[in-house]
Design a protein around this motif. Structure first.
Motif, PDB file in Angstrom:
ATOM      1  N   LYS A 154     146.554  22.627   8.283  1.00  0.00           N
ATOM      2  CA  LYS A 154     147.143  22.392   7.251  1.00  0.00           C
ATOM      3  C   LYS A 154     146.532  21.355   6.335  1.00  0.00           C
ATOM      4  N   SER A 155     145.763  20.375   6.842  1.00  0.00           N
ATOM      5  CA  SER A 155     145.126  19.453   6.091  1.00  0.00           C
ATOM      6  C   SER A 155     143.744  19.442   5.773  1.00  0.00           C
ATOM      7  N   ILE A 156     143.089  20.371   6.437  1.00  0.00           N
ATOM      8  CA  ILE A 156     141.570  20.663   6.046  1.00  0.00           C
ATOM      9  C   ILE A 156     141.357  21.174   4.516  1.00  0.00           C
ATOM     10  N   THR A 157     140.572  20.455   3.963  1.00  0.00           N
ATOM     11  CA  THR A 157     140.092  21.203   2.570  1.00  0.00           C
ATOM     12  C   THR A 157     138.943  21.822   2.695  1.00  0.00           C
ATOM     13  N   ASP A 158     138.699  22.766   1.664  1.00  0.00           N
ATOM     14  CA  ASP A 158     137.546  23.501   1.301  1.00  0.00           C
ATOM     15  C   ASP A 158     136.355  22.618   1.621  1.00  0.00           C
ATOM     16  N   LYS A 159     136.193  21.742   1.122  1.00  0.00           N
ATOM     17  CA  LYS A 159     135.155  20.675   1.035  1.00  0.00           C
ATOM     18  C   LYS A 159     134.684  20.347   2.603  1.00  0.00           C
ATOM     19  N   GLU A 160     135.807  19.895   3.248  1.00  0.00           N
ATOM     20  CA  GLU A 160     135.465  19.402   4.537  1.00  0.00           C
ATOM     21  C   GLU A 160     135.178  20.728   5.582  1.00  0.00           C
ATOM     22  N   SER A 161     135.953  21.818   5.360  1.00  0.00           N
ATOM     23  CA  SER A 161     135.704  23.075   5.846  1.00  0.00           C
ATOM     24  C   SER A 161     134.076  23.583   5.706  1.00  0.00           C
ATOM     25  N   ASN A 162     133.728  23.594   4.581  1.00  0.00           N
ATOM     26  CA  ASN A 162     132.499  23.932   4.213  1.00  0.00           C
ATOM     27  C   ASN A 162     131.349  23.095   4.671  1.00  0.00           C
ATOM     28  N   LEU A 163     131.635  21.624   4.648  1.00  0.00           N
ATOM     29  CA  LEU A 163     130.731  20.790   5.098  1.00  0.00           C
ATOM     30  C   LEU A 163     130.217  20.862   6.456  1.00  0.00           C
ATOM     31  N   LEU A 164     131.507  21.070   7.420  1.00  0.00           N
ATOM     32  CA  LEU A 164     131.543  21.180   8.976  1.00  0.00           C
ATOM     33  C   LEU A 164     130.809  22.461   9.335  1.00  0.00           C
ATOM     34  N   LEU A 165     131.253  23.480   8.613  1.00  0.00           N
ATOM     35  CA  LEU A 165     130.742  24.915   8.924  1.00  0.00           C
ATOM     36  C   LEU A 165     129.183  25.196   8.523  1.00  0.00           C
TER      37      LEU A 165
END
Length: 199
Positions: A154-165
């Protein structure tokens, strides 16, 4: 040859920058060894990083002693204790630059016991989690999945997700998929969708 000379000779055979412990001198009386190591520290031959943690220093002509990073020290402690460790989710988030907060402590998840070790003014915290939080592995893939999990669906943003992935792109696909299967369904879906988009 005196015991001090024997210990010093063995230390000289260690690579420069090598982190070592009293346990690296099997058969040597512990009390005598501690006295010898203390003298070698006083003489500037070795560096005491923490309680029972020593460094065979690597020196730079201009900078002087090159001290190891906390990650290097943590891995050396894990080697000594024969346990597995990996950065906590929060630690990984900070390592990849997603957090602007400077961590007070360096935190690792371990299948060993929980403990805090003082290294100078810094602290290395080991959080014992049995094998639960290590199920994704102790390498880069496991750390990234743990970081995603720590942020939460519920907290992860697209930016965070894309960077980590994106950090998974250099890893073998079969290993990524194998680790993803062990993750919560929402993380597994994120990873599979990322692999599909980058195929």
């Amino acid at each position: 040859m005196s015991l001090k000379q024997k210990v010093a000779q063995k230390i000289k055979r260690f690579p420069k920058g090598y982190i070592f412990f009293p346990g690296d001198f099997p058969g040597v009386d512990y009390v005598a060894l501690k006295i010898i190591l203390s003298r070698l520290v006083k003489d500037g031959e070795i560096v005491r990083l923490g309680n029972g943690i020593y460094l065979n220093p690597k020196r730079d002509p201009e900078i002087g002693i090159l001290y190891p990073g906390m990650d290097e020290v943590a891995k050396a402690i894990a080697r000594r204790d024969q346990v597995e460790i990996k950065p906590s989710g929060e630690q990984t988030i900070n390592n990849v630059g997603l957090s602007t907060q400077v961590p007070i402590n360096t935190v690792y998840i371990t299948n060993g016991t929980s403990k805090t070790i003082n290294i100078g003014k810094n602290k290395i915290v080991f959080k014992g989690k049995a094998n639960k939080k290590l199920k994704y592995g102790t390498g880069k893939i496991g750390s990234i999945i743990t970081a995603i999990e720590s942020i939460g669906p519920k907290s992860i943003t697209d930016k965070e997700s894309n960077l980590l992935l994106s950090l998974l792109d250099a890893e073998p696909i079969d290993k990524v998929k194998k680790a993803a299967v062990k993750a919560p369904k929402w993380i597994n879906n994120l990873i599979l969708q990322h692999l599909k988009n980058t195929a």
